[in-house]
Design a protein around this motif. Structure first.
Motif, PDB file in Angstrom:
ATOM      1  N   LYS A 379       0.842  -1.197   0.000  1.00 48.67           N
ATOM      2  CA  LYS A 379       0.000   0.000   0.000  1.00 48.67           C
ATOM      3  C   LYS A 379       0.874   1.243   0.000  1.00 48.67           C
ATOM      4  O   LYS A 379       1.890   1.307   0.693  1.00 48.67           O
ATOM      5  CB  LYS A 379      -0.933   0.008   1.218  1.00 48.67           C
ATOM      6  CG  LYS A 379      -2.042   1.055   1.142  1.00 48.67           C
ATOM      7  CD  LYS A 379      -2.974   0.957   2.347  1.00 48.67           C
ATOM      8  CE  LYS A 379      -3.968  -0.168   2.217  1.00 48.67           C
ATOM      9  NZ  LYS A 379      -5.075   0.193   1.294  1.00 48.67           N
ATOM     10  N   GLN A 380       0.456   2.214  -0.787  1.00 43.30           N
ATOM     11  CA  GLN A 380       1.199   3.464  -0.915  1.00 43.30           C
ATOM     12  C   GLN A 380       0.461   4.568  -0.162  1.00 43.30           C
ATOM     13  O   GLN A 380      -0.761   4.723  -0.296  1.00 43.30           O
ATOM     14  CB  GLN A 380       1.324   3.828  -2.398  1.00 43.30           C
ATOM     15  CG  GLN A 380       2.385   4.850  -2.722  1.00 43.30           C
ATOM     16  CD  GLN A 380       2.603   4.950  -4.228  1.00 43.30           C
ATOM     17  OE1 GLN A 380       1.958   5.749  -4.902  1.00 43.30           O
ATOM     18  NE2 GLN A 380       3.484   4.132  -4.759  1.00 43.30           N
ATOM     19  N   TYR A 381       1.207   5.344   0.628  1.00 40.60           N
ATOM     20  CA  TYR A 381       0.635   6.416   1.443  1.00 40.60           C
ATOM     21  C   TYR A 381       1.270   7.745   1.041  1.00 40.60           C
ATOM     22  O   TYR A 381       2.492   7.898   1.085  1.00 40.60           O
ATOM     23  CB  TYR A 381       0.879   6.153   2.929  1.00 40.60           C
ATOM     24  CG  TYR A 381       0.234   4.884   3.428  1.00 40.60           C
ATOM     25  CD1 TYR A 381      -1.076   4.881   3.896  1.00 40.60           C
ATOM     26  CD2 TYR A 381       0.924   3.680   3.429  1.00 40.60           C
ATOM     27  CE1 TYR A 381      -1.674   3.712   4.349  1.00 40.60           C
ATOM     28  CE2 TYR A 381       0.337   2.501   3.876  1.00 40.60           C
ATOM     29  CZ  TYR A 381      -0.964   2.533   4.328  1.00 40.60           C
ATOM     30  OH  TYR A 381      -1.552   1.367   4.783  1.00 40.60           O
ATOM     31  N   ASP A 382       0.426   8.704   0.675  1.00 44.20           N
ATOM     32  CA  ASP A 382       0.912  10.001   0.220  1.00 44.20           C
ATOM     33  C   ASP A 382       1.339  10.891   1.375  1.00 44.20           C
ATOM     34  O   ASP A 382       0.871  10.735   2.509  1.00 44.20           O
ATOM     35  CB  ASP A 382      -0.187  10.715  -0.584  1.00 44.20           C
ATOM     36  CG  ASP A 382      -0.504   9.992  -1.895  1.00 44.20           C
ATOM     37  OD1 ASP A 382       0.382   9.274  -2.396  1.00 44.20           O
ATOM     38  OD2 ASP A 382      -1.633  10.140  -2.390  1.00 44.20           O
ATOM     39  N   ASP A 383       2.207  11.853   1.056  1.00 46.71           N
ATOM     40  CA  ASP A 383       2.587  12.944   1.975  1.00 46.71           C
ATOM     41  C   ASP A 383       3.123  12.440   3.308  1.00 46.71           C
ATOM     42  O   ASP A 383       2.740  12.920   4.376  1.00 46.71           O
ATOM     43  CB  ASP A 383       1.364  13.853   2.239  1.00 46.71           C
ATOM     44  CG  ASP A 383       0.787  14.440   0.958  1.00 46.71           C
ATOM     45  OD1 ASP A 383       1.502  14.448  -0.045  1.00 46.71           O
ATOM     46  OD2 ASP A 383      -0.384  14.854   0.968  1.00 46.71           O
ATOM     47  N   MET A 384       4.045  11.490   3.269  1.00 44.10           N
ATOM     48  CA  MET A 384       4.588  10.897   4.489  1.00 44.10           C
ATOM     49  C   MET A 384       6.031  11.321   4.777  1.00 44.10           C
ATOM     50  O   MET A 384       6.506  11.153   5.896  1.00 44.10           O
ATOM     51  CB  MET A 384       4.533   9.367   4.391  1.00 44.10           C
ATOM     52  CG  MET A 384       3.132   8.799   4.275  1.00 44.10           C
ATOM     53  SD  MET A 384       2.137   9.046   5.746  1.00 44.10           S
ATOM     54  CE  MET A 384       2.893   7.884   6.877  1.00 44.10           C
ATOM     55  N   VAL A 385       6.741  11.854   3.795  1.00 40.45           N
ATOM     56  CA  VAL A 385       8.154  12.240   3.972  1.00 40.45           C
ATOM     57  C   VAL A 385       8.335  13.683   3.518  1.00 40.45           C
ATOM     58  O   VAL A 385       7.909  14.051   2.418  1.00 40.45           O
ATOM     59  CB  VAL A 385       9.078  11.315   3.154  1.00 40.45           C
ATOM     60  CG1 VAL A 385      10.526  11.805   3.247  1.00 40.45           C
ATOM     61  CG2 VAL A 385       8.963   9.878   3.646  1.00 40.45           C
ATOM     62  N   ALA A 386       8.959  14.482   4.373  1.00 42.72           N
ATOM     63  CA  ALA A 386       9.291  15.859   4.006  1.00 42.72           C
ATOM     64  C   ALA A 386      10.478  15.828   3.049  1.00 42.72           C
ATOM     65  O   ALA A 386      11.591  15.493   3.440  1.00 42.72           O
ATOM     66  CB  ALA A 386       9.606  16.683   5.244  1.00 42.72           C
ATOM     67  N   GLY A 387      10.227  16.181   1.794  1.00 41.11           N
ATOM     68  CA  GLY A 387      11.297  16.148   0.803  1.00 41.11           C
ATOM     69  C   GLY A 387      12.192  17.365   0.865  1.00 41.11           C
ATOM     70  O   GLY A 387      13.399  17.265   0.614  1.00 41.11           O
ATOM     71  N   SER A 388      11.641  18.508   1.211  1.00 39.90           N
ATOM     72  CA  SER A 388      12.417  19.737   1.361  1.00 39.90           C
ATOM     73  C   SER A 388      11.628  20.706   2.239  1.00 39.90           C
ATOM     74  O   SER A 388      10.431  20.494   2.473  1.00 39.90           O
ATOM     75  CB  SER A 388      12.729  20.370   0.004  1.00 39.90           C
ATOM     76  OG  SER A 388      11.523  20.698  -0.667  1.00 39.90           O
ATOM     77  N   CYS A 389      12.293  21.724   2.721  1.00 37.63           N
ATOM     78  CA  CYS A 389      11.650  22.678   3.630  1.00 37.63           C
ATOM     79  C   CYS A 389      11.795  24.091   3.082  1.00 37.63           C
ATOM     80  O   CYS A 389      12.741  24.411   2.349  1.00 37.63           O
ATOM     81  CB  CYS A 389      12.310  22.616   5.020  1.00 37.63           C
ATOM     82  SG  CYS A 389      12.201  20.984   5.795  1.00 37.63           S
ATOM     83  N   GLY A 390      10.838  24.925   3.441  1.00 37.98           N
ATOM     84  CA  GLY A 390      10.883  26.304   3.003  1.00 37.98           C
ATOM     85  C   GLY A 390      10.151  27.204   3.970  1.00 37.98           C
ATOM     86  O   GLY A 390       9.457  26.733   4.885  1.00 37.98           O
TER      87      GLY A 390
END
Length: 392
Positions: A379-390
């Protein structure tokens, strides 16, 4: 982004600048949570299960070996930490493998799809059969190919009659080959999902090119009764549970996710600390620029390693730091954040804070696990890892 969304996002990421919450704030935020750390932990894990779309954790299956196909599929779509390599590699966001429940000596199979929610959309269903080598006594034969047809059974009392079954897939297979053969049976899976009572199973018929019945000693498929688990008949179903489309609805036109406001979890048994010391230790909060820092989620520490096959944990990352004036491009500011920082620096409006350091790119992760019916699920879960910050 709406004003409510901006306020919610700011409340989530700027918690470190707010005054410490009153005693028992966390316990009151969790429905049904008591005063002790054990109750808080249980409530927190329950909320985490909700993130993964579950009510209760599945039973531990650490002694079982998942199908090689599911392991290979996981490694194709995810890296070592479970992060999705390419969101378009996987059809839908859920893949389940089901083992045959009949274990029949005949070439008939039945799969229990009750664990698939009615709300899920079946995209593709595949029957995976392992073709064995012909028995030595009958290996010499003038035929080089056979016609293998897969039928959906419509009437168990009329299996040998044409009206009692529906052709789903048919193709030529080399007689002397060995290995996995895959047949698409999406129509049957969709029918079973709409009417569970219609699931009477599948039948495989092997014929010569002339249409006569083929000797089953010449063309054999592994069964769940007499062969190793690694060669068992298997149904693989690709579905979409709607979370991906819902996730898109919860993003603003610029693609920034609207995150829910969640309470900050204290460390069990730790003495109360100020919000500043909790996030930054003894350093001055203004000395750290907005940046991405590690945040490892260990499934073994949570107690989930018995049913999760991969990954053993993953780095979710988190964003921390200040967004002081002037905001450089390295802080990836939005135009709104730039204007807000200017207003704050010039003190043009009372009560305007500096922008907040938040994730501006989020990645999905994949879980490979056993469910309560011993099926293996990817199963794939969206929006689970912060790829970059701003600074936003």
């Amino acid at each position: 982004m709406s004003l409510v969304a901006v306020i919610s996002l700011a409340a989530l990421v700027c918690a470190a600048t707010a005054p410490p919450p009153p005693p028992n704030y966390l316990e009151n935020r969790f429905d049904g949570a008591g005063d002790g750390p054990g109750e808080v932990r249980s409530a927190a894990i329950k909320r985490l299960l909700e993130v993964f779309g579950m009510e209760d954790p599945p039973l531990a299956r650490s002694h079982m070996q998942p199908p090689q196909y599911m392991l290979d599929l996981y490694n194709t779509v995810a890296d070592v930490d479970g992060v999705t390599k390419d969101p378009y590699l996987l059809e839908g966001n859920t893949v389940r493998s089901f083992f045959d429940k009949l274990h029949s000596e005949q070439v008939e199979y039945r799969f229990n799809l009750s664990t698939v929610a009615r709300s899920e959309k079946v995209l593709t269903a595949e029957l995976h059969l392992f073709k064995l080598r012909p028995q030595a006594a009958v290996s010499f034969n003038r035929h080089h190919f056979c016609q293998v047809s897969v039928y959906q059974l419509l009437d168990s009392s009329r299996i040998n009659i044409t009206q009692g079954k529906k052709l789903l897939s048919s193709r030529l297979i080399p007689i002397h080959s060995t290995g996995w053969e895959v047949f698409t049976i999406t129509q049957a899976a969709r029918a079973w999902m709409s009417d569970e009572d219609s699931n009477l199973g599948l039948q495989v018929v092997v014929r010569t090119l002339g249409g006569s019945q083929m000797d089953m000693k010449l063309v054999r498929f592994a069964s769940g009764r007499n062969h190793h688990q690694s060669k068992q008949p298997m149904l693989v179903v690709f579905t979409d549970d709607g979370r991906r489309s819902a996730s898109l609805e919860n993003k603003d036109p610029n693609g920034t996710p609207v995150l829910p406001v969640l309470p900050q979890l204290p460390v069990a048994g730790a003495a109360p600390r100020s919000a500043r010391s909790l996030d930054y230790g003894e350093e001055d909060a203004t000395s750290l620029p907005c940046q991405r820092l590690p945040l490892y989620v260990d499934f073994e520490e949570i107690g989930w390693s018995g049913w999760i096959v991969s990954p053993r944990g993953y780095n979710a990352y988190h964003c921390k730091g200040s967004c002081p004036f002037p905001l450089g491009q390295n802080m990836r500011p939005t135009n709104h954040a730039t204007v807000q920082s200017i207003i704050n620096a010039l003190k043009l409006t009372k009560g305007i804070e500096t922008p907040c350091c938040v994730p501006d790119k989020l990645f999905s992760i994949n879980l490979l696990y056993f469910d309560d019916d011993e099926n293996v699920v990817l199963k794939q879960y969206d929006d689970m890892v912060a790829g970059s910050c701003g600074c936003h």
